[in-house]
Design a protein around this motif. Structure first.
Motif, mmCIF file in Angstrom:
data_model
loop_
_atom_site.group_PDB
_atom_site.id
_atom_site.type_symbol
_atom_site.label_atom_id
_atom_site.label_comp_id
_atom_site.label_asym_id
_atom_site.label_seq_id
_atom_site.Cartn_x
_atom_site.Cartn_y
_atom_site.Cartn_z
ATOM 1 N N CYS A 79 9.753 10.899 61.354
ATOM 2 C CA CYS A 79 9.051 10.041 60.409
ATOM 3 C C CYS A 79 10.068 9.315 59.549
ATOM 4 C CB CYS A 79 8.114 10.858 59.522
ATOM 5 S SG CYS A 79 6.633 11.457 60.361
ATOM 6 N N VAL A 112 7.568 19.156 51.959
ATOM 7 C CA VAL A 112 6.990 19.630 53.226
ATOM 8 C C VAL A 112 6.478 21.058 53.068
ATOM 9 C CG1 VAL A 112 7.528 20.263 55.606
ATOM 10 C CG2 VAL A 112 8.347 18.098 54.685
ATOM 11 N N GLU A 125 6.570 6.257 62.421
ATOM 12 C CA GLU A 125 6.582 7.590 63.028
ATOM 13 C C GLU A 125 6.574 7.427 64.535
ATOM 14 O OE1 GLU A 125 4.041 11.820 63.013
ATOM 15 O OE2 GLU A 125 3.279 10.034 61.969
ATOM 16 N N THR A 155 9.973 15.885 61.880
ATOM 17 C CA THR A 155 8.786 16.630 61.440
ATOM 18 C C THR A 155 8.173 17.484 62.533
ATOM 19 O OG1 THR A 155 7.412 14.697 61.926
ATOM 20 C CG2 THR A 155 8.237 14.932 59.665
ATOM 21 N N LYS A 164 15.013 22.497 63.388
ATOM 22 C CA LYS A 164 14.893 21.049 63.282
ATOM 23 C C LYS A 164 16.249 20.463 62.906
ATOM 24 C CE LYS A 164 13.688 20.054 58.447
ATOM 25 N NZ LYS A 164 14.444 18.803 58.303
ATOM 26 N N ASN A 167 17.888 16.140 57.586
ATOM 27 C CA ASN A 167 17.433 14.821 57.158
ATOM 28 C C ASN A 167 18.606 13.851 57.055
ATOM 29 O OD1 ASN A 167 14.907 16.038 56.838
ATOM 30 N ND2 ASN A 167 15.267 16.463 54.677
#
Length: 410
Positions: A79, A112, A125, A155, A164, A167
Motif C-alpha cells: 500500500c 496497523v 494498492e 500489508t 514482512k 517500511n
C-alpha cells in the motif's frame, strides 16, 4: 468596407487565440499530471533467515547476480500512503528529515497494530507479480515546488512467509532516479519485531461497563531464559535492547500508562517471544491486583498472527485488553464519642456505653454502679458554716440585749 474586418484578419486572430489556449492547457496539464514511476522489488530469502540483508536504495535497478541469493516474491501486497502533511509538520517543528521518515514509519506500524491505519491517506494498492515487482505511478508535487512524501508499506504476504518487509518513506522528486526514469526501491527483509501494548483501567463498581481508562500506572518488562528472569533496561546496547538480571538495578525501564490508559514501549521494539509486564506502582487511590503483577504478552513468530495479552485467565487482542486496578475502599474515620453530660451536683457523670465490669470472684458479689455513693463532703461543709453563722448572730444579739438592759437600769 468601413467597420468590417477582413476575412484573413479574423482567421489570423482566431489561430493566435487557439495557439495561446493550447499552450496554456498543455502547460497546465503537464504541471498537474507530472508523475513519478516507482517500482518496488520484493526479494525473499530461504526461510527469511537473511533478515540483515539490505540493498542500497539509490533509485537504480540492481542486477540479478547482485541479489545475494534472493528470489522474487510473488503475491506480496503493498500500500502507498501520502504522508506529506505529516512529514512537513515534523520538519517544520525542527525534526531532521531522516528522523521524520523514521518516526512516520514507526507511527504507521503502531497504527496497523491498533487497527487505525485507515486514518492514513491511501493513494494506491497492488500485489507483486511473478517477477516480485509492483509498479506505482504517483504525483510528484505536494504544493507548488514542494515534493510529495510517500510511505510504502507491505500489508500482506503469502502464507509461507512469516515476515514482512520494512517500511520505506520516500520524498519526491527523487534526485538519483534511474536512467530509465523509474525509481527502483528494494525493501529490506525485516525480523518479526513489534511494539506490544495494552490498556489500563480503574474499577470502582461491580459493573465492568463503568471501568475508566487510568493514567499513571507503572510497569517493568521481563522475560524468562534458562530458568532466570531478566528485566528490560532503559539503556540500549549497540541499538539493541539490553536485559539485566538484577531486579534492583536502578536502570530498569519504567513504562507508565498515559491519559488514555495506554501502556506501550515507545522506542523499544521486541522480537517474537513471551514477555511479562509487572505493575510496580498503582495510581493514587487505586490498588494493584494480583493479575496486574504478571501481564503476559506474546508476540508470534508469524507477522500475520496478532499479538495477544493474557491477564489472569483471560486472553485477548491488544485492542481489547484490560488490566484492572481496584479503587481503594473509602473507609470513613471513626467518629469520636460524644462528651459526657454533666451530672447532678454531688453525683458523678455516667460514661457512654455499657459500664466495664471486672469479673466477680468465686462466691463474691458485685455492687451495681447505680447503688454506690460517694461521701457528700460539699453538703456537710455548707451545714457547718450555716450553724457557725447562727451561733455568731445569737452571741451578738445577746451582747446587744445585755447592754440595752444595763443602760435602762441607770
Amino acid at each position: 468596407m468601413k467597420g468590417k474586418m477582413k476575412k484573413g484578419s479574423w482567421l489570423g486572430l482566431f489561430s493566435l487565440i487557439l495557439c495561446f489556449v493550447g499552450f496554456m492547457v498543455s502547460n497546465g496539464a503537464e504541471a498537474a499530471e507530472e508523475t513519478t514511476k516507482v517500482m518496488i522489488h520484493r526479494i525473499a530469502f530461504s526461510g527469511e533467515s537473511a533478515s540483515d540483508v539490505s540493498f542500497n536504495n539509490n533509485g537504480q535497478a540492481i542486477k540479478e547476480e547482485d541479489l545475494m541469493g534472493g528470489r522474487p516474491l510473488e503475491g506480496a501486497t503493498f500500500c502507498v500512503y501520502d504522508v506529506s502533511a505529516r512529514f512537513y509538520e515534523l520538519t517544520e517543528a525542527g525534526t531532521a528529515p531522516q528522523e521524520a521518515q523514521k518516526k512516520i514509519s514507526e507511527e504507521a506500524d503502531q497504527a496497523v497494530e491498533k487497527n487505525e491505519i485507515s486514518q492514513y491517506k491511501k493513494v494506491a494498492e497492488d500485489k507483486t507479480g511473478k517477477d516480485g515487482i509492483v509498479t506505482f505511478e504517483l504525483a510528484t508535487y505536494h504544493s507548488g515546488t514542494t515534493g510529495k512524501v510517500y510511505l510504502f508499506m507491505e500489508t500482506g504476504v503469502p502464507d509461507h512467509v512469516p515476515y514482512k518487509s520494512s517500511n520505506i518513506v520516500v520524498g519526491l522528486p527523487y534526485a538519483d532516479i534511474g536512467s530509465d526514469n523509474i525509481l527502483h526501491l528494494y525493501p529490506k527483509n525485516q525480523l518479526q519485531i513489534r511494539r506490544p501494548f495494552f490498556y489500563k483501567y480503574g474499577r470502582e463498581s461491580t459493573n465492568p461497563a463503568e471501568d475508566k481508562k487510568l493514567a499513571g500506572a507503572e510497569f517493568r518488562v521481563s522475560k524468562e531464559m534458562n530458568g532466570k528472569t531478566y528485566y528490560l533496561h532503559k539503556d540500549m546496547y549497540n541499538n539493541n535492547n539490553a536485559w539485566v538480571e538484577d531486579e534492583n538495578d536502578a536502570g530498569i525501564l519504567t513504562v507508565i500508562s498515559d491519559q488514555n490508559g495506554l501502556v506501550e514501549l515507545g522506542d523499544y521494539i521486541l522480537p517474537a517471544g513471551i514477555y511479562y509486564f509487572e505493575e510496580t506502582k498503582a495510581p493514587a487511590g487505586y490498588e494493584i491486583t494480583n493479575e496486574s503483577r504478571r501481564v503476559q504478552v506474546e508476540i508470534p513468530a508469524n507477522f500475520n498472527q496478532p499479538i495477544t495479552v493474557t491477564v489472569g485467565s483471560t486472553t485477548s487482542s491488544m485492542n481489547e485488553s484490560k488490566v484492572i486496578n481496584i479503587k481503594t475502599p473509602n473507609i470513613p474515620p471513626e467518629e469520636p464519642n460524644e462528651p459526657n453530660e454533666p451530672g447532678e451536683p454531688g453525683q458523678p457523670g455516667v460514661p457512654d456505653g455499657p459500664s466495664p465490669r471486672l469479673p466477680s470472684t468465686a462466691g463474691g458479689t458485685t455492687t451495681p454502679a447505680s447503688t454506690r455513693k460517694l461521701p457528700q463532703t460539699g453538703t456537710q461543709q455548707a451545714i457547718g458554716l450555716a450553724l457557725l453563722g447562727v451561733l455568731i448572730l445569737v452571741t451578738v444579739a445577746g451582747i446587744l440585749i445585755k447592754r440595752y438592759q444595763t443602760k435602762g437600769e441607770k
